[in-house]
Write an enzyme that holds these catalytic residues in place. Structure first.
Site, PDB file in Angstrom:
ATOM      1  N   ARG A   1     -14.032  -3.486 -11.037  1.00  0.00           N
ATOM      2  CA  ARG A   1     -14.529  -3.642 -10.024  1.00  0.00           C
ATOM      3  C   ARG A   1     -16.059  -3.739 -10.162  1.00  0.00           C
ATOM      4  O   ARG A   1     -16.814  -2.895 -10.974  1.00  0.00           O
ATOM      5  CB  ARG A   1     -14.293  -2.478  -8.763  1.00  0.00           C
ATOM      6  CG  ARG A   1     -15.267  -2.606  -7.481  1.00  0.00           C
ATOM      7  CD  ARG A   1     -14.647  -1.678  -6.490  1.00  0.00           C
ATOM      8  NE  ARG A   1     -13.627  -2.129  -5.870  1.00  0.00           N
ATOM      9  CZ  ARG A   1     -13.008  -1.083  -5.036  1.00  0.00           C
ATOM     10  NH1 ARG A   1     -13.747  -0.018  -4.555  1.00  0.00           N
ATOM     11  NH2 ARG A   1     -11.866  -1.605  -4.440  1.00  0.00           N
TER      12      ARG A   1
ATOM     13  N   GLU B   1      -5.041  -6.819 -11.104  1.00  0.00           N
ATOM     14  CA  GLU B   1      -3.952  -7.249  -9.881  1.00  0.00           C
ATOM     15  C   GLU B   1      -2.584  -7.264 -10.625  1.00  0.00           C
ATOM     16  O   GLU B   1      -1.694  -6.730  -9.627  1.00  0.00           O
ATOM     17  CB  GLU B   1      -4.309  -8.588  -9.245  1.00  0.00           C
ATOM     18  CG  GLU B   1      -5.700  -8.314  -8.396  1.00  0.00           C
ATOM     19  CD  GLU B   1      -5.513  -7.411  -7.133  1.00  0.00           C
ATOM     20  OE1 GLU B   1      -4.300  -7.136  -6.848  1.00  0.00           O
ATOM     21  OE2 GLU B   1      -6.728  -6.685  -6.951  1.00  0.00           O
TER      22      GLU B   1
ATOM     23  N   GLN C   1       3.163  -2.706  -8.030  1.00  0.00           N
ATOM     24  CA  GLN C   1       4.142  -1.529  -8.011  1.00  0.00           C
ATOM     25  C   GLN C   1       3.710  -0.393  -8.739  1.00  0.00           C
ATOM     26  O   GLN C   1       4.681   0.595  -9.092  1.00  0.00           O
ATOM     27  CB  GLN C   1       5.429  -2.042  -9.101  1.00  0.00           C
ATOM     28  CG  GLN C   1       6.146  -3.657  -8.189  1.00  0.00           C
ATOM     29  CD  GLN C   1       6.607  -3.414  -6.575  1.00  0.00           C
ATOM     30  OE1 GLN C   1       6.972  -2.465  -6.331  1.00  0.00           O
ATOM     31  NE2 GLN C   1       6.766  -4.392  -5.974  1.00  0.00           N
ATOM     32  N   THR C   2       2.564  -0.233  -8.916  1.00  0.00           N
ATOM     33  CA  THR C   2       2.086   0.986  -9.673  1.00  0.00           C
ATOM     34  C   THR C   2       0.830   1.622  -8.933  1.00  0.00           C
ATOM     35  O   THR C   2       0.204   0.891  -7.798  1.00  0.00           O
ATOM     36  CB  THR C   2       1.971   0.900 -10.912  1.00  0.00           C
ATOM     37  OG1 THR C   2       1.683   2.160 -11.595  1.00  0.00           O
ATOM     38  CG2 THR C   2       0.926   0.112 -11.257  1.00  0.00           C
TER      39      THR C   2
ATOM     40  N   TYR D   1      -0.222 -13.129  -2.764  1.00  0.00           N
ATOM     41  CA  TYR D   1      -0.927 -11.867  -2.701  1.00  0.00           C
ATOM     42  C   TYR D   1      -1.699 -12.003  -3.887  1.00  0.00           C
ATOM     43  O   TYR D   1      -3.236 -11.867  -3.595  1.00  0.00           O
ATOM     44  CB  TYR D   1      -0.282 -10.674  -2.729  1.00  0.00           C
ATOM     45  CG  TYR D   1      -1.062  -9.611  -3.123  1.00  0.00           C
ATOM     46  CD1 TYR D   1      -2.055  -9.035  -2.113  1.00  0.00           C
ATOM     47  CD2 TYR D   1      -1.313  -9.248  -4.283  1.00  0.00           C
ATOM     48  CE1 TYR D   1      -3.091  -8.112  -2.343  1.00  0.00           C
ATOM     49  CE2 TYR D   1      -2.301  -8.067  -4.652  1.00  0.00           C
ATOM     50  CZ  TYR D   1      -3.055  -7.567  -3.727  1.00  0.00           C
ATOM     51  OH  TYR D   1      -4.000  -6.649  -3.982  1.00  0.00           O
TER      52      TYR D   1
ATOM     53  N   ASP E   1      -2.010  -6.126   0.803  1.00  0.00           N
ATOM     54  CA  ASP E   1      -1.139  -5.120   0.029  1.00  0.00           C
ATOM     55  C   ASP E   1      -0.519  -3.868   0.866  1.00  0.00           C
ATOM     56  O   ASP E   1      -0.628  -3.972   2.105  1.00  0.00           O
ATOM     57  CB  ASP E   1      -1.768  -4.623  -1.278  1.00  0.00           C
ATOM     58  CG  ASP E   1      -2.764  -3.539  -0.661  1.00  0.00           C
ATOM     59  OD1 ASP E   1      -3.197  -3.337   0.273  1.00  0.00           O
ATOM     60  OD2 ASP E   1      -3.498  -3.006  -1.773  1.00  0.00           O
TER      61      ASP E   1
ATOM     62  N   CYS F   1      -6.865   6.215   5.328  1.00  0.00           N
ATOM     63  CA  CYS F   1      -5.724   5.798   6.281  1.00  0.00           C
ATOM     64  C   CYS F   1      -4.404   6.077   5.451  1.00  0.00           C
ATOM     65  O   CYS F   1      -3.710   5.038   5.141  1.00  0.00           O
ATOM     66  CB  CYS F   1      -5.718   4.555   6.747  1.00  0.00           C
ATOM     67  SG  CYS F   1      -4.641   4.156   8.322  1.00  0.00           S
TER      68      CYS F   1
ATOM     69  N   CYS G   1     -12.494   8.287   9.882  1.00  0.00           N
ATOM     70  CA  CYS G   1     -12.341   6.912   9.917  1.00  0.00           C
ATOM     71  C   CYS G   1     -13.299   6.004  10.389  1.00  0.00           C
ATOM     72  O   CYS G   1     -13.454   6.165  11.302  1.00  0.00           O
ATOM     73  CB  CYS G   1     -10.842   6.567  10.096  1.00  0.00           C
ATOM     74  SG  CYS G   1     -10.361   4.796  10.018  1.00  0.00           S
TER      75      CYS G   1
ATOM     76  N   CYS H   1      -8.924   2.074  16.818  1.00  0.00           N
ATOM     77  CA  CYS H   1      -7.441   2.449  16.265  1.00  0.00           C
ATOM     78  C   CYS H   1      -6.652   2.689  17.349  1.00  0.00           C
ATOM     79  O   CYS H   1      -6.626   3.677  18.155  1.00  0.00           O
ATOM     80  CB  CYS H   1      -7.564   3.325  15.162  1.00  0.00           C
ATOM     81  SG  CYS H   1      -6.007   3.533  14.419  1.00  0.00           S
TER      82      CYS H   1
END
Length: 344
Positions: A14, A35, A40-41, A118, A136, A188, A198, A204
């Site tokens: 990042r 990505e 899945q992890t 995605y 996601d 969240c 938040c 919300c």
């Protein structure tokens, strides 16, 4: 965005908000690699793999030139091995067809192997700061709660994507995409969301209705079937291990593993890969895949030097690394190693 500027997670791929404002731009190769790894992890599981990959293959050109077996071995333990095969395919297409540069649009990225909607949106937004809608699991949860949507997943997915699309800004869309993912990962959260701190607590709807912890709703999962198999862990008298590379297609495609039976819901028939005195360890290597639980009975044998296997090949002791095996095969090895008095 103010919350993200103050609370952005630090991750090796990042470019943080302060650095981005100072003129640093994300590397599309690192965004793409992260990505693919994150599918899945979790971030915690991926960080060490990402560091090793980028130290060894710092550019897409370097990765494209890597040997298949080296990449598959480096991927071992991350699971979903089709991703590793597609990783190589994609890197080679980027080098061969795009001069080593990733396409700069979502549609262009979608044309690459292994990149779906995605991932294309995430790369376009994060690497190129395009106003693409990035959704996601974290974003789905945030959107379901923000709008108090009780329609269960996966049925609710199109509606959640539309909610996310409407909120995606044209200014700083890359930072915004990462901000919502960070919000879902740290505030969240699936259980016990920290609604009191938040930044979206005021608008919300689920917080207002007291339904946040119930969302997002999901359709009941079907129970996973159990499949059975046999793994033959054989070691020759000179210390070499008998291993077999699995076919490119299918589960664990292209990975090294122990020869064995088919995986089925009925008890498998014995199918040893070479004549030897195979002994049943009386233990199972157990592993859960996406759609089923696997139980592998483990057989071990010391193989005579003159024996010729029907499948697989012997890997010399000094070239055998258990870490190169996929997780389920490593579990079988861990059960068998004591019988060989193996020292790592």
């Amino acid at each position: 965005m103010a919350w993200y500027d103050a609370n952005a997670r630090i991750m090796p791929w990042r470019v943080g908000p302060q650095a981005r404002r100072a003129g640093d731009t994300p590397d599309p190769y690192r965004i793409w690699l992260s990505e693919v790894m994150l599918q899945q992890t979790t971030v915690a599981a991926v960080k060490d793999y990402f560091h090793r990959f980028t130290m060894r293959w710092p550019t897409v050109t370097a990765l494209a030139a890597a040997a298949d077996e080296d990449v598959m071995a480096a991927w071992a333990g991350l699971g979903y091995y089709a991703r590793a095969r597609n990783l190589l395919k994609c890197a080679r297409v980027v080098v061969a067809d795009h001069g080593g540069q990733f396409p700069t649009t979502r549609d262009g990225l979608l044309g690459l192997p292994g990149i779906g909607p995605y991932t294309a949106a995430a790369i376009a937004a994060i690497a190129y700061d395009l106003p693409e809608t990035v959704v996601d699991g974290n974003v789905e949860r945030v959107m379901a709660r923000l709008h108090d949507l009780h329609l269960p997943l996966p049925t609710a997915k199109p509606e959640l994507i539309e909610f996310a699309r409407r909120l995606t800004p044209r200014q700083r869309p890359g930072d915004y995409a990462q901000a919502v993912m960070d919000l879902g990962a740290t505030i969240c959260t699936p259980k016990s969301p920290a609604c009191g701190i938040c930044p979206w607590r005021a608008p919300c709807a689920a917080r207002s209705e007291g339904t946040a912890q119930q969302l997002p709703k999901k359709l009941p999962k079907k129970p996973k079937p159990i499949r059975l198999g046999i793994a033959y862990v054989g070691r020759r008298t000179d210390g070499a291990f008998l291993l077999q590379r699995r076919p490119d297609k299918g589960l664990l495609g292209g990975m090294l593993g122990w020869p064995g039976s088919e995986w089925a819901e009925i008890p498998p028939q014995e199918s040893p890969p070479v004549a030897a005195d195979w002994r049943d360890l009386g233990a199972e290597a157990r592993h859960t895949f996406t759609h089923f639980h696997l139980r592998l009975a483990v057989r071990v044998a010391v193989i005579p030097p003159e024996a010729q296997p029907d499948v697989g090949a012997f890997i010399p002791h000094d070239r055998f690394r258990p870490s190169d095996l996929p997780t389920v095969m490593r579990k079988a090895f861990d059960l068998a190693r004591a019988s060989f008095e193996y020292e790592s």
